[in-house]
Design an enzyme around this catalytic site. Structure first.
Site, PDB file in Angstrom:
ATOM      1  N   HIS A 115      12.937  -2.653   1.918  1.00 44.00           N
ATOM      2  CA  HIS A 115      12.306  -1.382   2.319  1.00 44.00           C
ATOM      3  C   HIS A 115      13.191  -0.239   1.853  1.00 44.00           C
ATOM      4  O   HIS A 115      14.418  -0.303   1.983  1.00 44.00           O
ATOM      5  CB  HIS A 115      12.122  -1.299   3.840  1.00 44.00           C
ATOM      6  CG  HIS A 115      11.228  -2.371   4.327  1.00 44.00           C
ATOM      7  ND1 HIS A 115       9.876  -2.333   4.150  1.00 44.00           N
ATOM      8  CD2 HIS A 115      11.501  -3.548   4.929  1.00 44.00           C
ATOM      9  CE1 HIS A 115       9.340  -3.437   4.628  1.00 44.00           C
ATOM     10  NE2 HIS A 115      10.315  -4.202   5.104  1.00 44.00           N
TER      11      HIS A 115
ATOM     12  N   TYR B  62      11.466   8.692   1.541  1.00 43.80           N
ATOM     13  CA  TYR B  62      11.432   7.635   0.522  1.00 43.80           C
ATOM     14  C   TYR B  62      12.237   7.947  -0.735  1.00 43.80           C
ATOM     15  O   TYR B  62      12.313   7.105  -1.637  1.00 43.80           O
ATOM     16  CB  TYR B  62       9.975   7.331   0.159  1.00 43.80           C
ATOM     17  CG  TYR B  62       9.167   6.835   1.339  1.00 43.80           C
ATOM     18  CD1 TYR B  62       9.511   5.657   1.992  1.00 43.80           C
ATOM     19  CD2 TYR B  62       8.084   7.563   1.818  1.00 43.80           C
ATOM     20  CE1 TYR B  62       8.794   5.208   3.091  1.00 43.80           C
ATOM     21  CE2 TYR B  62       7.348   7.119   2.907  1.00 43.80           C
ATOM     22  CZ  TYR B  62       7.712   5.945   3.538  1.00 43.80           C
ATOM     23  OH  TYR B  62       7.003   5.507   4.624  1.00 43.80           O
TER      24      TYR B  62
ATOM     25  N   ARG C 260       5.450  12.514  -2.739  1.00 48.05           N
ATOM     26  CA  ARG C 260       5.453  13.101  -1.398  1.00 48.05           C
ATOM     27  C   ARG C 260       6.537  12.463  -0.548  1.00 48.05           C
ATOM     28  O   ARG C 260       7.048  11.404  -0.900  1.00 48.05           O
ATOM     29  CB  ARG C 260       4.097  12.864  -0.714  1.00 48.05           C
ATOM     30  CG  ARG C 260       3.122  14.000  -0.951  1.00 48.05           C
ATOM     31  CD  ARG C 260       1.764  13.638  -0.452  1.00 48.05           C
ATOM     32  NE  ARG C 260       0.960  13.148  -1.559  1.00 48.05           N
ATOM     33  CZ  ARG C 260      -0.081  12.322  -1.451  1.00 48.05           C
ATOM     34  NH1 ARG C 260      -0.423  11.867  -0.272  1.00 48.05           N
ATOM     35  NH2 ARG C 260      -0.774  11.965  -2.494  1.00 48.05           N
TER      36      ARG C 260
ATOM     37  N   ARG D 200      13.046   4.384  12.461  1.00 49.63           N
ATOM     38  CA  ARG D 200      11.773   5.107  12.398  1.00 49.63           C
ATOM     39  C   ARG D 200      10.894   4.758  13.610  1.00 49.63           C
ATOM     40  O   ARG D 200      11.403   4.304  14.622  1.00 49.63           O
ATOM     41  CB  ARG D 200      11.093   4.807  11.056  1.00 49.63           C
ATOM     42  CG  ARG D 200      11.979   5.231   9.866  1.00 49.63           C
ATOM     43  CD  ARG D 200      11.286   5.086   8.551  1.00 49.63           C
ATOM     44  NE  ARG D 200      10.090   5.918   8.484  1.00 49.63           N
ATOM     45  CZ  ARG D 200       9.108   5.744   7.606  1.00 49.63           C
ATOM     46  NH1 ARG D 200       9.185   4.780   6.720  1.00 49.63           N
ATOM     47  NH2 ARG D 200       8.071   6.538   7.610  1.00 49.63           N
TER      48      ARG D 200
ATOM     49  N   ASN E 298       8.206  -5.735  -0.928  1.00 52.15           N
ATOM     50  CA  ASN E 298       8.102  -4.557  -0.078  1.00 52.15           C
ATOM     51  C   ASN E 298       6.617  -4.416   0.237  1.00 52.15           C
ATOM     52  O   ASN E 298       5.843  -3.900  -0.580  1.00 52.15           O
ATOM     53  CB  ASN E 298       8.621  -3.288  -0.747  1.00 52.15           C
ATOM     54  CG  ASN E 298       8.532  -2.078   0.188  1.00 52.15           C
ATOM     55  OD1 ASN E 298       7.931  -2.160   1.266  1.00 52.15           O
ATOM     56  ND2 ASN E 298       9.114  -0.961  -0.219  1.00 52.15           N
TER      57      ASN E 298
ATOM     58  N   PRO F 294       0.796  -1.231   0.000  1.00 51.39           N
ATOM     59  CA  PRO F 294       0.000   0.000   0.000  1.00 51.39           C
ATOM     60  C   PRO F 294       0.826   1.278   0.000  1.00 51.39           C
ATOM     61  O   PRO F 294       1.847   1.368   0.679  1.00 51.39           O
ATOM     62  CB  PRO F 294      -0.830  -0.109   1.287  1.00 51.39           C
ATOM     63  CG  PRO F 294      -0.169  -1.154   2.094  1.00 51.39           C
ATOM     64  CD  PRO F 294       0.506  -2.089   1.151  1.00 51.39           C
ATOM     65  N   ASN F 295       0.327   2.213  -0.779  1.00 58.21           N
ATOM     66  CA  ASN F 295       0.845   3.580  -0.884  1.00 58.21           C
ATOM     67  C   ASN F 295       2.156   3.696  -1.656  1.00 58.21           C
ATOM     68  O   ASN F 295       2.614   4.815  -1.924  1.00 58.21           O
ATOM     69  CB  ASN F 295       0.975   4.236   0.496  1.00 58.21           C
ATOM     70  CG  ASN F 295      -0.375   4.380   1.169  1.00 58.21           C
ATOM     71  OD1 ASN F 295      -1.304   4.916   0.556  1.00 58.21           O
ATOM     72  ND2 ASN F 295      -0.513   3.888   2.382  1.00 58.21           N
TER      73      ASN F 295
ATOM     74  N   ALA G 205       3.082  -0.868   4.648  1.00 54.90           N
ATOM     75  CA  ALA G 205       2.634  -0.936   6.041  1.00 54.90           C
ATOM     76  C   ALA G 205       2.159  -2.335   6.446  1.00 54.90           C
ATOM     77  O   ALA G 205       2.174  -2.667   7.644  1.00 54.90           O
ATOM     78  CB  ALA G 205       1.516   0.086   6.267  1.00 54.90           C
TER      79      ALA G 205
ATOM     80  N   GLU H 233      13.129  -9.455   1.308  1.00 55.85           N
ATOM     81  CA  GLU H 233      12.307  -8.326   1.774  1.00 55.85           C
ATOM     82  C   GLU H 233      13.095  -7.039   1.555  1.00 55.85           C
ATOM     83  O   GLU H 233      14.288  -6.968   1.877  1.00 55.85           O
ATOM     84  CB  GLU H 233      12.023  -8.516   3.268  1.00 55.85           C
ATOM     85  CG  GLU H 233      11.257  -7.370   3.901  1.00 55.85           C
ATOM     86  CD  GLU H 233      11.048  -7.586   5.403  1.00 55.85           C
ATOM     87  OE1 GLU H 233      11.540  -8.607   5.967  1.00 55.85           O
ATOM     88  OE2 GLU H 233      10.410  -6.722   6.026  1.00 55.85           O
TER      89      GLU H 233
HETATM   90  O1  CA2 Z   1      10.446   1.988   3.640  1.00 55.13           O
HETATM   91  C1  CA2 Z   1       9.638   1.275   3.039  1.00 55.13           C
HETATM   92  O2  CA2 Z   1       9.830   0.820   1.916  1.00 55.13           O
HETATM   93  C2  CA2 Z   1       8.265   0.996   3.695  1.00 55.13           C
HETATM   94  O3  CA2 Z   1       7.887  -0.337   3.362  1.00 55.13           O
HETATM   95  C3  CA2 Z   1       7.304   2.000   3.090  1.00 55.13           C
HETATM   96  C4  CA2 Z   1       5.912   1.958   3.715  1.00 55.13           C
HETATM   97  C5  CA2 Z   1       6.007   2.029   5.244  1.00 55.13           C
HETATM   98  O4  CA2 Z   1       4.722   1.858   5.807  1.00 55.13           O
HETATM   99  C6  CA2 Z   1       6.946   0.977   5.803  1.00 55.13           C
HETATM  100  O5  CA2 Z   1       7.022   1.141   7.202  1.00 55.13           O
HETATM  101  C7  CA2 Z   1       8.329   1.110   5.209  1.00 55.13           C
HETATM  102  C8  CA2 Z   1       5.051   3.144   3.260  1.00 55.13           C
HETATM  103  C9  CA2 Z   1       5.053   3.417   1.811  1.00 55.13           C
HETATM  104  C10 CA2 Z   1       4.365   4.733   1.593  1.00 55.13           C
HETATM  105  O6  CA2 Z   1       5.008   5.375   0.544  1.00 55.13           O
HETATM  106  C11 CA2 Z   1       4.695   6.699   0.337  1.00 55.13           C
HETATM  107  C12 CA2 Z   1       5.443   7.320  -0.596  1.00 55.13           C
HETATM  108  C13 CA2 Z   1       5.223   8.642  -0.865  1.00 55.13           C
HETATM  109  C14 CA2 Z   1       4.233   9.341  -0.192  1.00 55.13           C
HETATM  110  C15 CA2 Z   1       3.480   8.681   0.756  1.00 55.13           C
HETATM  111  C16 CA2 Z   1       3.709   7.346   1.020  1.00 55.13           C
END
Ligand code: CA2
Length: 150
Positions: A101, A24, A19, A108, A75, A11-12, A78, A99
């Protein structure tokens, strides 16, 4: 036949590059996919990229993966920190799993320090941004025998 690695994104991750670049980076999922396709070629692999905001899609893709693919990069976004369903699906597959990230989840929020996915993963890469996916491909190429171990 060229082994194909299925790269699953949760997700996301479709929002990458739009953003929170301080967390990221500036890569988009499309640019990461393009870089992986290029790197895979040099490693004697192919890649198939998927992203979903739905937990069930990820579970379905893991369950079906061994019919067409030889390894997984995951990946789970969340769902990494919440999904026993995804863990169970990963434990049930015979495929090698790495895996990935983008961010260093250990630097974090406390709730991001635990990963259900890690229990089923052969290796974990985090904190290196989009390059992490390419490093995962390198590791899988060694595992699948398409390149010599370094
Ligand atoms: O660091 C990673 O790759 C995560 O898997 C990314 C997830 C986060 O919940 C994990 O804890 C770590 C979130 C991805 C959300 O990505 C966004 C990118 C741009 C704007 C908003 C969210």
């Amino acid at each position: 036949m060229t082994p194909t690695v299925l790269v699953l994104n949760g997700p996301n991750l479709n929002l990458l590059g739009t953003r929170e670049p301080e967390i990221y980076g500036r890569d988009t999922l499309k640019s990461i996919e393009a870089a992986c396709k290029k790197r895979a070629k040099g490693l004697g692999l192919k890649v198939a990229f998927r992203q979903s905001n739905n937990e069930g899609d990820l579970v379905d893709w893991v369950q079906q993966a061994s019919k067409k693919y030889q390894a997984l990069i995951v990946n789970a976004g969340a769902y990494t920190h919440t999904s026993v369903a995804l863990l169970d699906a990963l434990l049930a597959t015979d495929l090698p799993v790495v895996e990935v990230h983008l961010s260093n989840i250990h630097q974090r929020d406390e709730f991001r320090h635990h990963s259900y996915v890690s229990k089923a993963a052969d290796g974990v890469i985090c904190g290196l941004g989009g390059i992490g996916y390419e490093l995962a491909l390198e590791a899988l190429a060694c595992r699948l025998g398409t390149v010599e171990d370094a």
